[in-house]
Design a protein around this motif. Structure first.
Motif, PDB file in Angstrom:
ATOM      1  N   ALA A   6       0.842  -1.190   0.000  1.00 14.35           N
ATOM      2  CA  ALA A   6       0.000   0.000   0.000  1.00 14.35           C
ATOM      3  C   ALA A   6       0.876   1.237   0.000  1.00 14.35           C
ATOM      4  O   ALA A   6       1.882   1.311   0.716  1.00 14.35           O
ATOM      5  CB  ALA A   6      -0.906  -0.004   1.218  1.00 14.35           C
ATOM      6  N   ASP A  36      -2.789   7.017  -3.100  1.00  7.46           N
ATOM      7  CA  ASP A  36      -3.351   6.294  -1.972  1.00  7.46           C
ATOM      8  C   ASP A  36      -3.961   5.039  -2.585  1.00  7.46           C
ATOM      9  O   ASP A  36      -5.147   4.988  -2.866  1.00  7.46           O
ATOM     10  CB  ASP A  36      -4.415   7.132  -1.267  1.00  7.46           C
ATOM     11  CG  ASP A  36      -5.130   6.358  -0.179  1.00  7.46           C
ATOM     12  OD1 ASP A  36      -6.286   6.689   0.130  1.00  7.46           O
ATOM     13  OD2 ASP A  36      -4.531   5.392   0.358  1.00  7.46           O
ATOM     14  N   TYR A  62     -10.568  -3.925 -11.243  1.00  9.22           N
ATOM     15  CA  TYR A  62      -9.316  -4.486 -11.727  1.00  9.22           C
ATOM     16  C   TYR A  62      -9.619  -5.459 -12.870  1.00  9.22           C
ATOM     17  O   TYR A  62     -10.689  -6.053 -12.923  1.00  9.22           O
ATOM     18  CB  TYR A  62      -8.617  -5.316 -10.641  1.00  9.22           C
ATOM     19  CG  TYR A  62      -8.160  -4.569  -9.423  1.00  9.22           C
ATOM     20  CD1 TYR A  62      -8.985  -4.404  -8.312  1.00  9.22           C
ATOM     21  CD2 TYR A  62      -6.865  -4.058  -9.355  1.00  9.22           C
ATOM     22  CE1 TYR A  62      -8.547  -3.739  -7.170  1.00  9.22           C
ATOM     23  CE2 TYR A  62      -6.416  -3.399  -8.218  1.00  9.22           C
ATOM     24  CZ  TYR A  62      -7.268  -3.248  -7.135  1.00  9.22           C
ATOM     25  OH  TYR A  62      -6.813  -2.598  -6.009  1.00  9.22           O
ATOM     26  N   GLN A 106      -7.731  -9.004 -14.391  1.00 10.63           N
ATOM     27  CA  GLN A 106      -6.733  -9.996 -14.032  1.00 10.63           C
ATOM     28  C   GLN A 106      -6.449 -10.880 -15.227  1.00 10.63           C
ATOM     29  O   GLN A 106      -7.361 -11.508 -15.766  1.00 10.63           O
ATOM     30  CB  GLN A 106      -7.218 -10.845 -12.857  1.00 10.63           C
ATOM     31  CG  GLN A 106      -6.212 -11.883 -12.407  1.00 10.63           C
ATOM     32  CD  GLN A 106      -6.719 -12.723 -11.252  1.00 10.63           C
ATOM     33  OE1 GLN A 106      -7.918 -12.761 -10.969  1.00 10.63           O
ATOM     34  NE2 GLN A 106      -5.820 -13.411 -10.581  1.00 10.63           N
ATOM     35  N   LEU A 136       0.098 -11.423 -15.542  1.00 10.86           N
ATOM     36  CA  LEU A 136       0.108  -9.964 -15.362  1.00 10.86           C
ATOM     37  C   LEU A 136      -0.462  -9.544 -14.023  1.00 10.86           C
ATOM     38  O   LEU A 136      -0.392  -8.365 -13.664  1.00 10.86           O
ATOM     39  CB  LEU A 136      -0.688  -9.290 -16.490  1.00 10.86           C
ATOM     40  CG  LEU A 136      -0.139  -9.492 -17.899  1.00 10.86           C
ATOM     41  CD1 LEU A 136      -1.042  -8.791 -18.916  1.00 10.86           C
ATOM     42  CD2 LEU A 136       1.288  -8.976 -18.026  1.00 10.86           C
ATOM     43  N   GLY A 137      -1.038 -10.468 -13.258  1.00 11.01           N
ATOM     44  CA  GLY A 137      -1.596 -10.124 -11.966  1.00 11.01           C
ATOM     45  C   GLY A 137      -2.821  -9.239 -12.095  1.00 11.01           C
ATOM     46  O   GLY A 137      -3.552  -9.288 -13.082  1.00 11.01           O
ATOM     47  N   LEU A 138      -3.024  -8.407 -11.087  1.00 10.41           N
ATOM     48  CA  LEU A 138      -4.157  -7.484 -11.071  1.00 10.41           C
ATOM     49  C   LEU A 138      -3.700  -6.112 -11.548  1.00 10.41           C
ATOM     50  O   LEU A 138      -2.688  -5.586 -11.068  1.00 10.41           O
ATOM     51  CB  LEU A 138      -4.714  -7.340  -9.654  1.00 10.41           C
ATOM     52  CG  LEU A 138      -5.735  -8.357  -9.202  1.00 10.41           C
ATOM     53  CD1 LEU A 138      -5.089  -9.716  -9.008  1.00 10.41           C
ATOM     54  CD2 LEU A 138      -6.399  -7.903  -7.916  1.00 10.41           C
ATOM     55  N   ASP A 181      -4.277   2.333 -13.720  1.00  9.73           N
ATOM     56  CA  ASP A 181      -3.115   2.123 -14.585  1.00  9.73           C
ATOM     57  C   ASP A 181      -3.478   1.837 -16.042  1.00  9.73           C
ATOM     58  O   ASP A 181      -2.701   2.095 -16.941  1.00  9.73           O
ATOM     59  CB  ASP A 181      -2.271   0.973 -14.029  1.00  9.73           C
ATOM     60  CG  ASP A 181      -1.787   1.269 -12.618  1.00  9.73           C
ATOM     61  OD1 ASP A 181      -1.864   0.376 -11.760  1.00  9.73           O
ATOM     62  OD2 ASP A 181      -1.337   2.413 -12.383  1.00  9.73           O
ATOM     63  N   LEU A 201     -12.403  -7.972 -11.681  1.00 10.50           N
ATOM     64  CA  LEU A 201     -12.633  -8.046 -10.247  1.00 10.50           C
ATOM     65  C   LEU A 201     -12.997  -6.679  -9.701  1.00 10.50           C
ATOM     66  O   LEU A 201     -12.329  -5.688  -9.993  1.00 10.50           O
ATOM     67  CB  LEU A 201     -11.387  -8.554  -9.522  1.00 10.50           C
ATOM     68  CG  LEU A 201     -10.972  -9.996  -9.807  1.00 10.50           C
ATOM     69  CD1 LEU A 201      -9.606 -10.277  -9.209  1.00 10.50           C
ATOM     70  CD2 LEU A 201     -11.987 -10.968  -9.231  1.00 10.50           C
ATOM     71  N   SER A 245      -7.547   4.108   1.353  1.00 15.54           N
ATOM     72  CA  SER A 245      -7.490   2.759   0.804  1.00 15.54           C
ATOM     73  C   SER A 245      -6.208   2.054   1.165  1.00 15.54           C
ATOM     74  O   SER A 245      -6.170   0.833   1.240  1.00 15.54           O
ATOM     75  CB  SER A 245      -7.663   2.803  -0.714  1.00 15.54           C
ATOM     76  OG  SER A 245      -6.673   3.624  -1.300  1.00 15.54           O
ATOM     77  N   SER A 246      -5.139   2.807   1.410  1.00 16.09           N
ATOM     78  CA  SER A 246      -3.869   2.155   1.718  1.00 16.09           C
ATOM     79  C   SER A 246      -3.839   1.572   3.116  1.00 16.09           C
ATOM     80  O   SER A 246      -2.981   0.769   3.436  1.00 16.09           O
ATOM     81  CB  SER A 246      -2.730   3.152   1.557  1.00 16.09           C
ATOM     82  OG  SER A 246      -2.960   4.272   2.392  1.00 16.09           O
TER      83      SER A 246
END
Lengths: 115, 114
Positions: A94, A101, B35, B37, B41-43, B59, B90, B98-99
């Motif tokens: 994170a 964030d 997201y 998937q 390549l992951g999420l 991204d 997803l 969010s972090s």
């Protein structure tokens, strides 16, 4: 740039054997760290998280992870795997900066269990 | 028990169709995420929203748009579906910031564009 690396795409272990899944991150400060598991056909479920304090974190399903600042690692471990542990595992970092964030996920490690 | 639901588990659409993927959460979370998937390549984050009517590009936003008219609902829109948008999608939600919190994920929608 911040990144999360899971160097093993696939890992195969025998049922009852120990497991270690590797995760390395690149981030300027101490990050918040997560491990998620995705069973086939399912969404992701949190296994454990590290924010601060004790660097050895206990999670659900008998998993634990250790934060090592000197190695920028947060490896996931389990002393004895069960067939039901076959899944894909994602490490996540994170970010909390003035600009970002959000959480960055690694590309995942798929765990196969041999009977 | 916390819950994130997605409108479809499997979806097959034709190239050029407009596609709506719906996500609903019952946890009163401020943040919601989409997201995709893909193997190896992951999420990858497409879009996220931290409030009603607010949206932020992730991204890989190209080819996608989103809508958040109510706090509990976050929609992903493919304006003109293409075969390279065949993927697992997803949805997730979390409190703010969010972090600092785990994200809660829905079961995913596997979209095939033919």
């Amino acid at each position: 740039a911040q990144s999360v690396t899971q160097p093993d795409i696939h890992i195969t272990v025998s049922e009852g054997a120990s497991l270690e899944l590797r995760c390395n991150y690149s981030y300027g400060a101490t990050p918040y760290l997560f491990w998620y598991v995705q069973s086939p056909g399912q969404g992701l479920q949190l296994l454990l998280k590290y924010f601060s304090g004790d660097t050895l974190v206990q999670g659900i399903k008998g998993f634990e992870a250790e934060f090592k600042r000197s190695q920028s690692s947060f490896n996931l471990r389990k002393p004895s795997v069960h067939w039901s542990d076959a899944a894909e595992y994602f490490c996540a970092v994170a970010l909390l900066t003035n600009r970002d964030d959000k959480i960055i996920f690694g590309k995942g490690t798929r765990l196969h269990i041999l009977p | 028990d916390v819950k994130v639901t997605q409108s479809s588990r499997y979806l097959v659409k034709r190239t050029g169709e407009k596609v709506f993927l719906e996500c609903v959460q019952d946890m009163d979370h401020e943040n919601m995420f989409w997201y995709r998937q893909d193997p190896g390549l992951g999420l990858r984050l497409i879009y996220f929203s931290y409030d009603v009517k607010m949206k932020e590009k992730g991204d890989i936003p190209e080819g996608y748009s989103v809508s958040r008219e109510k706090k509990e609902r976050f929609s992903l829109i493919l304006e003109s579906a293409s075969t390279n948008q065949t993927s697992m999608y997803l949805c997730a939600s979390s409190p703010l910031p969010s972090s600092s919190y785990e994200q809660y994920f829905g079961p995913g929608t596997r979209l095939t564009v033919t």
